[in-house]
Motif scaffolding. Structure first.
Motif, mmCIF file in Angstrom:
data_model
loop_
_atom_site.group_PDB
_atom_site.id
_atom_site.type_symbol
_atom_site.label_atom_id
_atom_site.label_comp_id
_atom_site.label_asym_id
_atom_site.label_seq_id
_atom_site.Cartn_x
_atom_site.Cartn_y
_atom_site.Cartn_z
ATOM 1 N N THR A 1 50.422 24.006 88.178
ATOM 2 C CA THR A 1 51.759 23.906 88.779
ATOM 3 C C THR A 1 52.837 24.237 87.748
ATOM 4 O OG1 THR A 1 50.902 22.160 90.205
ATOM 5 C CG2 THR A 1 53.276 22.408 90.121
ATOM 6 N N TRP B 1 50.181 25.860 99.214
ATOM 7 C CA TRP B 1 51.018 24.719 98.819
ATOM 8 C C TRP B 1 52.073 25.154 97.798
ATOM 9 C CZ3 TRP B 1 49.159 21.191 94.396
ATOM 10 C CH2 TRP B 1 50.106 20.188 94.135
ATOM 11 N N MET B 2 51.677 25.870 96.758
ATOM 12 C CA MET B 2 52.625 26.347 95.753
ATOM 13 C C MET B 2 53.747 27.145 96.421
ATOM 14 S SD MET B 2 51.889 25.482 92.593
ATOM 15 C CE MET B 2 51.377 23.868 93.164
ATOM 16 N N LEU C 1 57.858 20.846 93.522
ATOM 17 C CA LEU C 1 56.788 21.191 92.581
ATOM 18 C C LEU C 1 57.036 20.532 91.223
ATOM 19 C CD1 LEU C 1 56.200 24.984 93.408
ATOM 20 C CD2 LEU C 1 54.977 22.981 94.265
ATOM 21 N N ARG D 1 61.184 28.632 98.035
ATOM 22 C CA ARG D 1 60.439 27.408 97.814
ATOM 23 C C ARG D 1 61.345 26.360 97.178
ATOM 24 N NH1 ARG D 1 57.502 23.351 98.823
ATOM 25 N NH2 ARG D 1 55.459 23.079 97.844
ATOM 26 N N ARG E 1 53.784 13.284 95.138
ATOM 27 C CA ARG E 1 52.846 14.078 94.350
ATOM 28 C C ARG E 1 51.461 13.927 94.977
ATOM 29 N NH1 ARG E 1 54.371 11.319 88.912
ATOM 30 N NH2 ARG E 1 56.320 11.142 90.018
#
Length: 439
Positions: free
Chosen positions: A256, A417-418, A277, A272, A323
């Motif tokens: 990440t 997800w990223m 993140l 995003r 998280r």
RNA sequence: UCCUCAGUAGCUCAAUGGUAGAGCAUUCGGCUGUUAACCGAAGGGUUGUAGGUUCGAGUCCUACCUGAGGAGCCA
């Protein structure tokens, strides 16, 4: 003016060539034109740059040629580069010369226009859709994720040992496999996991990982499924469930961090929310399966102890945390035969899943494997698996068996997800899904 | 395998059971700073397929085909 005075560069390198005469080889991304000026936007795979072409400084043939260029025509442009606040991207080229390599014919124009398209149309044109800014960003992040994953393991003493794709029998005896005719007689299956082989190579190298494609013939038709996807699977000798949780946490934080550090532009293209993140920092919350079931019941899920999480359950669980959350000690009955039972409680196993935030679901699954010979034999029997096919696997418990553990991480789910996108299919160049194998 | 929704111009969509339309793309014309450029004009249709109801069906009914989302299962 000869072409040789222009240095060929890639668009990503513009900043280093401000004020210089350069040549860019690419494709026409978009074109806006006025009567005596036009703005071709050229992409070359590393970026997009706006150019200007002026009628009164160029030969008429060249100006008219540029002005009538069609979308995705291949073109080499030459001219002077300069920083320009009005241009998207911050740099602009004033065209002095150009070579039109191929003009896309007007009567059969490039099908993907700057306007909206439906998913069926885009998937049918996936080979062209890859050229769009958004898809380019997603695959750039995929590349970064894969590179970071490999760097993490390479820098931490793991050896890459790839495992076979043709396998003689079901690895786990759970999911549906693709069957392949192997020459005339034998039937083999496409791998659903390299894990069993990893256990053998871990005893040879101590710490190993495999990275490759995985195939599941499940008739799943949701945004979280592909029939062919990529998975990284580390396996460690002399390791326990605690090591799995620690390594998975470190890996996720490392990857990440890399994406945040090196793919700012791509994340911006995808809009995003990077604060989501940035929150991905160790330690991750750790809860037991028992506690997860209690939490889910309070939130209205119909799950009962002993059942597996559905997609909705994973989303509900992830809502409580900013998280990834690690869930461990699952019921023995719902896990594969090779999971080590908890010493104090044989009804649960030393397995752990990592569930991503924002409803992105399970991204890591793994745990400690059975190292005791008799217990393994008993489990194979309970699961009605053919012992002959597992003789080599049983051997690992005969010759220097040790506690060992590992996990698998699905690359496409991680990249989804990223990127913060809503469907797995955009995270691989040519997705293979139920009912779609083309292009 | 099951459930739900959708299919109209190259693309994205509109059209109370009563003359099939708009934007984008393409072509032509206009514009020297456009930002999914804009303004004007033109060409472009077997309404997924096959039946049925009706004076009349893109619209209602039946079957099928294709696609999408979800369930189960999974990473």
């Amino acid at each position: 003016m000869s072409a040789t005075e222009y240095q060929r560069i890639r668009i990503a390198e513009c900043a280093a060539h401000d004020g210089k005469k350069v040549e860019i080889a690419g494709w026409l991304y978009n074109l806006r034109r006025s009567g005596k000026i036009c703005f071709p936007q050229v992409r070359d795979g590393s970026g997009v740059i706006q150019c200007t072409a002026l009628k009164n400084t160029l030969p008429e043939e060249l100006f008219e040629g540029l002005k009538h260029l069609t979308q995705e025509s291949s073109v080499i442009v030459r001219g002077k580069l300069r920083a320009e606040a009005r241009a998207p991207g911050g740099y602009e080229m004033e065209i002095e010369d150009a070579t039109i390599v191929q003009k896309v014919p007007e009567e059969q124009p490039y099908p993907i226009t700057p306007k909206d398209h439906g998913i069926e149309f885009l998937m049918d044109h996936r080979h062209l859709w890859l050229r769009s800014r958004r898809q380019h960003a997603v695959l750039g992040i995929r590349h970064e994720v894969i590179r970071a994953v490999r760097d993490y393991f390479d820098n931490n003493g793991f050896t890459l040992v790839d495992t076979p794709i043709f396998t003689p029998a079901a690895c786990e005896g759970t999911t549906t496999l693709f069957e392949v005719n192997y020459f005339d007689e034998e039937k083999v299956f496409l791998t659903q996991s390299g894990q069993l082989y990893n256990e053998a190579t871990a005893a040879a190298f101590g710490k190993v990982y495999t990275f490759g494609p995985t195939f599941r013939a499940e008739k799943s038709k949701t945004r979280r499924h592909l029939t062919e996807f990529w998975m990284v699977e580390p396996e460690m000798a002399y390791a326990t469930l605690e090591d799995v949780k620690r390594v998975a946490e470190e890996l996720i934080c490392f990857v990440t961090g890399r994406v945040l550090e090196r793919r700012k532009e791509e994340l911006a293209v995808l809009e995003r929310d990077v604060s989501k993140l940035q929150a991905i920092q160790a330690p991750f919350p750790r809860i037991s399966y028992d506690e997860a079931v209690e939490r889910l019941k309070k939130k209205g899920s119909e799950i009962e102890w002993g059942g597996d999480f559905g997609g909705t359950d994973e989303t509900l669980l992830s809502e409580d945390f900013d998280r990834p959350v690690i869930v461990d000690r699952f019921p023995t009955a719902i896990k594969a035969f090779y999971f080590q039972p908890a010493p104090d409680r044989p009804d649960v196993v030393l397995g752990a899943d990592v569930i991503a935030p924002e409803g992105y679901g399970e991204i890591v699954g793994g745990g400690q494997r059975i190292h005791d010979l008799d217990l393994l034999l008993k489990r194979l029997e309970e699961h009605q698996l053919p012992r002959e096919a597992f003789e080599w696997y049983i051997d690992l418990r005969r010759y220097g068996t040790v506690p060992h553990a590992g996990f698998g991480m699905g690359i496409e789910r991680f990249v989804t997800w990223m990127c913060g996108i809503d469907h797995l299919r955009e995270t691989i160049a040519f997705p293979r899904m139920l009912y779609r194998t083309r292009p």
